[in-house]
Design a protein around this motif. Sequence first.
Motif, PDB file in Angstrom:
ATOM      1  N   HIS A  12       0.871  -1.082  -0.072  1.00 34.64           N
ATOM      2  CA  HIS A  12      -0.133  -0.008   0.076  1.00 34.64           C
ATOM      3  C   HIS A  12       0.895   1.289  -0.045  1.00 34.64           C
ATOM      4  CE1 HIS A  12      -3.943   1.963   0.560  1.00 34.64           C
ATOM      5  NE2 HIS A  12      -3.248   2.862   1.400  1.00 34.64           N
ATOM      6  N   ILE A  13       0.374   2.223  -0.500  1.00 39.11           N
ATOM      7  CA  ILE A  13       1.257   3.711  -0.423  1.00 39.11           C
ATOM      8  C   ILE A  13       1.772   3.882   0.780  1.00 39.11           C
ATOM      9  CG2 ILE A  13      -0.673   5.232  -0.353  1.00 39.11           C
ATOM     10  CD1 ILE A  13       0.971   6.600  -2.963  1.00 39.11           C
ATOM     11  N   ASP A  14       3.189   4.297   0.793  1.00 37.27           N
ATOM     12  CA  ASP A  14       3.664   4.653   2.058  1.00 37.27           C
ATOM     13  C   ASP A  14       4.002   3.645   3.032  1.00 37.27           C
ATOM     14  OD1 ASP A  14       4.047   7.288   1.784  1.00 37.27           O
ATOM     15  OD2 ASP A  14       2.258   8.138   2.562  1.00 37.27           O
ATOM     16  N   HIS A  15       3.687   2.300   2.679  1.00 39.96           N
ATOM     17  CA  HIS A  15       4.104   1.315   3.540  1.00 39.96           C
ATOM     18  C   HIS A  15       5.851   1.038   3.431  1.00 39.96           C
ATOM     19  CE1 HIS A  15       0.089  -0.566   4.900  1.00 39.96           C
ATOM     20  NE2 HIS A  15       0.233   0.753   4.788  1.00 39.96           N
ATOM     21  N   GLY A  16       6.628   1.716   2.468  1.00 35.82           N
ATOM     22  CA  GLY A  16       7.862   1.552   2.664  1.00 35.82           C
ATOM     23  C   GLY A  16       8.462   0.757   1.476  1.00 35.82           C
ATOM     24  N   LYS A  17       7.915   0.657   0.263  1.00 38.37           N
ATOM     25  CA  LYS A  17       8.346  -0.142  -0.736  1.00 38.37           C
ATOM     26  C   LYS A  17       9.808   0.640  -1.193  1.00 38.37           C
ATOM     27  CE  LYS A  17       6.492   0.295  -5.112  1.00 38.37           C
ATOM     28  NZ  LYS A  17       5.448   0.113  -5.944  1.00 38.37           N
ATOM     29  N   SER A  18       9.544   1.856  -1.760  1.00 31.17           N
ATOM     30  CA  SER A  18      10.900   2.550  -2.509  1.00 31.17           C
ATOM     31  C   SER A  18      11.942   2.571  -1.421  1.00 31.17           C
ATOM     32  CB  SER A  18      10.435   3.935  -2.714  1.00 31.17           C
ATOM     33  OG  SER A  18       9.322   4.142  -3.545  1.00 31.17           O
ATOM     34  N   THR A  19      11.977   2.500  -0.106  1.00 31.56           N
ATOM     35  CA  THR A  19      13.006   2.676   0.892  1.00 31.56           C
ATOM     36  C   THR A  19      13.532   1.238   1.084  1.00 31.56           C
ATOM     37  OG1 THR A  19      11.528   4.363   2.012  1.00 31.56           O
ATOM     38  CG2 THR A  19      13.542   3.417   3.350  1.00 31.56           C
ATOM     39  N   GLY A  51       6.280  11.544  -3.464  1.00 29.29           N
ATOM     40  CA  GLY A  51       6.520  10.187  -2.854  1.00 29.29           C
ATOM     41  C   GLY A  51       5.708   9.193  -3.464  1.00 29.29           C
ATOM     42  N   ASP A 133      11.158  -0.387  13.411  1.00 29.16           N
ATOM     43  CA  ASP A 133      11.913   0.236  14.282  1.00 29.16           C
ATOM     44  C   ASP A 133      10.933   1.273  14.943  1.00 29.16           C
ATOM     45  OD1 ASP A 133      12.219   2.995  12.298  1.00 29.16           O
ATOM     46  OD2 ASP A 133      11.674   1.215  11.307  1.00 29.16           O
ATOM     47  N   LEU A 134       9.794   1.509  14.490  1.00 31.18           N
ATOM     48  CA  LEU A 134       8.901   2.253  15.139  1.00 31.18           C
ATOM     49  C   LEU A 134       8.448   1.751  16.357  1.00 31.18           C
ATOM     50  CD1 LEU A 134       7.155   3.902  11.915  1.00 31.18           C
ATOM     51  CD2 LEU A 134       8.896   4.830  13.440  1.00 31.18           C
ATOM     52  N   SER A 161      13.037  -3.610   8.414  1.00 29.30           N
ATOM     53  CA  SER A 161      12.881  -2.057   8.619  1.00 29.30           C
ATOM     54  C   SER A 161      13.821  -1.502   7.510  1.00 29.30           C
ATOM     55  CB  SER A 161      13.417  -1.507   9.995  1.00 29.30           C
ATOM     56  OG  SER A 161      13.818  -0.013   9.697  1.00 29.30           O
ATOM     57  N   GLY A 162      13.287  -0.938   6.625  1.00 35.67           N
ATOM     58  CA  GLY A 162      13.730  -0.121   5.461  1.00 35.67           C
ATOM     59  C   GLY A 162      14.713   1.087   5.827  1.00 35.67           C
ATOM     60  N   LYS A 163      14.405   1.613   7.087  1.00 41.50           N
ATOM     61  CA  LYS A 163      15.095   2.784   7.774  1.00 41.50           C
ATOM     62  C   LYS A 163      16.602   2.078   8.397  1.00 41.50           C
ATOM     63  CE  LYS A 163      14.225   6.722  10.181  1.00 41.50           C
ATOM     64  NZ  LYS A 163      13.214   7.598  10.597  1.00 41.50           N
TER      65      LYS A 163
HETATM   66  P1  GDP Z   1       6.315   3.664  -0.686  1.00 39.11           P
HETATM   67  O1  GDP Z   1       5.267   4.598  -1.045  1.00 39.11           O
HETATM   68  O2  GDP Z   1       5.740   2.487  -0.380  1.00 39.11           O
HETATM   69  O3  GDP Z   1       7.365   3.837  -1.691  1.00 39.11           O
HETATM   70  O4  GDP Z   1       6.998   4.085   0.593  1.00 39.11           O
HETATM   71  P2  GDP Z   1       8.282   4.993   1.089  1.00 39.11           P
HETATM   72  O5  GDP Z   1       9.409   4.272   0.720  1.00 39.11           O
HETATM   73  O6  GDP Z   1       8.322   6.131   0.170  1.00 39.11           O
HETATM   74  O7  GDP Z   1       8.029   5.439   2.461  1.00 39.11           O
HETATM   75  C1  GDP Z   1       7.176   6.102   2.827  1.00 39.11           C
HETATM   76  C2  GDP Z   1       7.576   6.892   4.154  1.00 39.11           C
HETATM   77  O8  GDP Z   1       7.908   6.177   5.286  1.00 39.11           O
HETATM   78  C3  GDP Z   1       8.881   7.738   3.985  1.00 39.11           C
HETATM   79  O9  GDP Z   1       8.619   9.136   4.746  1.00 39.11           O
HETATM   80  C4  GDP Z   1       9.823   6.653   4.524  1.00 39.11           C
HETATM   81  O10 GDP Z   1      10.943   7.528   5.255  1.00 39.11           O
HETATM   82  C5  GDP Z   1       9.093   5.894   5.799  1.00 39.11           C
HETATM   83  N1  GDP Z   1       9.640   4.862   5.801  1.00 39.11           N
HETATM   84  C6  GDP Z   1       9.843   3.637   5.154  1.00 39.11           C
HETATM   85  N2  GDP Z   1      10.360   2.614   5.646  1.00 39.11           N
HETATM   86  C7  GDP Z   1      10.401   2.949   7.069  1.00 39.11           C
HETATM   87  C8  GDP Z   1      10.970   2.111   8.078  1.00 39.11           C
HETATM   88  O11 GDP Z   1      11.377   1.030   8.029  1.00 39.11           O
HETATM   89  N3  GDP Z   1      11.074   2.798   9.081  1.00 39.11           N
HETATM   90  C9  GDP Z   1      10.577   4.031   9.373  1.00 39.11           C
HETATM   91  N4  GDP Z   1      10.677   4.632  10.416  1.00 39.11           N
HETATM   92  N5  GDP Z   1      10.038   4.826   8.248  1.00 39.11           N
HETATM   93  C10 GDP Z   1      10.151   4.242   7.177  1.00 39.11           C
END
Ligand code: GDP
Length: 597
Positions: A12-19, A51, A133-134, A161-163
Amino acid sequence: MKHIRNFCIIAHIDHGKSTLADRLLQTTGTISDRDMQAQALDNMDLERERGITIKSHAIQMNYKFEGQEYVLNLIDTPGHVDFSYEVSRSIAACEGALLIVDATQGIEAQTISNLYLALEHDLEIIPILNKMDLPSANPEEVTDQIVELIGCDPNDVIPASGKTGLGVDDILRAIIERIPAPKGDEEGQLQAMIFDSVFNPFRGIIAYYRVKNGVIKKGDRVRFLNTGKDYNADEVGILKMDLSPKKEVRAGDVGYIISGIKTAKEVKVGDTITLTADPCEVPIKGFEDVKPMVFAGIYPVETDEYEELRYSMEKLQLNDSSLVFEPESSAALGFGFRCGFLGMLHMEIIQERLEREFNMTVITTVPNVSYYCYTTRNPEVKLLVNNPSELPDPSSLDHIEEPYIKAQVITKSEYIGQIMSLCIEKRGELKNQVYLTQDRVELSFEMPLAEIVFDFYDRLKSVSRGYASFDYHPIGYKTSDLIRMDILLNAEQLDALSALVHRSNAYDLGKRICVKLKELIPRQQFEIPIQAAIGAKIIARETIKALRKDVTAKCYGGDISRKRKLLEKQKEGKKRMRQVGKVEIPQEAFMAVLKLN
Ligand code: GDP
Ligand code: MG
C-alpha cells in the motif's frame, strides 16, 4: 536460468516500498553508498516530491549467496490505482513478490488488491513486516492479519525496517530460497513481454521486457505482435543503474531494447516481442489496450498559446502513451483539447507537468467519465460520448450507460456507518462486508465511476478521520438515469460547465453548484445571474452583486506606486482568469463541481 530470480514489491502507498528497494540496491552493491540518493528508483522529480512511483522501472542486482552468484531482477510497480494495468503487467513478468505491510498500519486496500493480482499470476509471496523500528509497530496483530490473508505460516513473515536495514539479509535469502527460478525454453521461439517503456530524448523509446522463451540478440529483426510492426534491435541489454548493453538477453531474464521508435504510442505495455523471421504464433496472454477513464478539457489561459499547448502535449505524449487528446473548441474557452486520462491522479500529473516542464498556464475543465448513448432511432448502435456537451438531444435519447467500478474500502469498524452512508449517497451498493480482525473491516461496493471523480477521496478521508483506504477496478457499463445539466452565466450557457448528473440529485447539485460559483467568481462592475438548467428549465439561481466602486478609487488617485501595485496584484490574480462574454472567471470556477461543500 537456474540462478535468476524475478520479483516485484507490492505494498500500500507509504508502507515503505521505495525505501526497502533502496536498501536492497545498497546491500547488493548495485548502487554505491556514495551515490545513494533517497529513493533511487523514483527518478522523476515529480515522483520524488509526491512520494509516489508513477512509472515502473526495473533493475538487476547481483548477489553472492552460499558461494553462488545470483541475478536478482527487481521490477518496481506503480503504487496508484490509476496505473493498475501497468502493475498487472509488471507482476506478470515475475515469479515472486515481496508483500510489504507497515507494522504500524496493518493491511490496507492496495495491499489486498495488489496481492490478489500477484496470486492470480501464481507468484510466490514473501510477506514482510516493515517499519519494525517504530515504537508504534504492532507485529503480533499485523502478523495475524497477514497469516489470515495469505494463509502462510507466521514464521514466514519477515520482520524488517527499510530505515535501519533490519531483515534485509533475511529478505535476500528468502528471495533466493523461496522464489522459483524462471521456467522457459531458451531454444524456443522468441517470446518477450513488454512491461514498461520510457522515452529518452536522444535514443527514442526504450522498451523493457521479460523474455519468456528464446533469445533476443542485438541486430535481430523483431516484431511487436499486437501492433504488428517490425523493428531492428539496434541495442539490447540489461538494466543496472544505467542501461548495460549486451549481445543478447536470454529466456528468464529482464532486459531492454532500443529500436529507433520515436513515440510511446507504438510500444504497448503487455505486447509480445518475437522474431520477424520466426514469429511465435500466440502472443503472451493478458494484453489490453489501456483506455482512458476520465476526460477533461485543457485550454490555454492565453488564447494565442494554443499552438504552444499542442506542441507541449505532443511532447508529453511521447513518453506517456496513456495520455490521449484531440482538439476541441468551446464557446466559452475557445480552442483547446479534450484529454483522456487513466484517472484523477494522472490528470493532476499531466496538468502539473505541462506547467513545470513546459511553462504553460492552462485551464482544466470539470472532468467526466465516458458514456454510451443509445438513440431511439438507432437503439442498436452505442455512441461513445467523452464530453457532456456532445450528448445527443434528450428527445432523441433512448438511454445512457455509465461506467461502474467495484470498490474496496478497509476501515475501522467504528466508521462503517458513516462510510456506508457516503457510499449510498454516491449511488453505491454494498456487496460484501468482511472482518479482517476484530476492529478492521473490508467493505466492497459497486458504484458509478463518476462518483469517485467528484470529491469522493476527500469525503472518505473526512468521514473516517483518515482511517480508511480505498481501491477500485472497473467492472463495465450500466444503464443510468442521467441528464445533462447546463450552467448559465449572465444568461449565457457555459459549455465547459455542463455535466451529466443523475436525475435524482440534479436539483440539489444545481443549487450547490450555483452557490459555489457565486463564492468563486469575483464581483464585477455589473450584476451576474448564475443559473442551473435542465433543457430550457431553470432549476436553480444565484446572483453575484455588482461592485459598487472601482477598486483603484480608494487610492485617492494620488499615490501612483500604490496604484501600480494594486494593478499588478490584479494582473497576477488574472493569471488563471478567463474572460467569457463580459464575465471574468477564475480557474477554480471550472472545477467548482469537484469542490462542493
Ligand atoms: P512507498 O510509498 O511504499 O514507496 O513508501 P516509501 O518508501 O516512500 O516510504 C514512505 C515513508 O515511510 C517515508 O517517509 C519513509 O521515510 C518512511 N519509511 C519507510 N520505511 C521505513 C521504516 O522501515 N521505518 C521508518 N521509521 N520509516 C520508514
Ligand atoms: Mg514509492
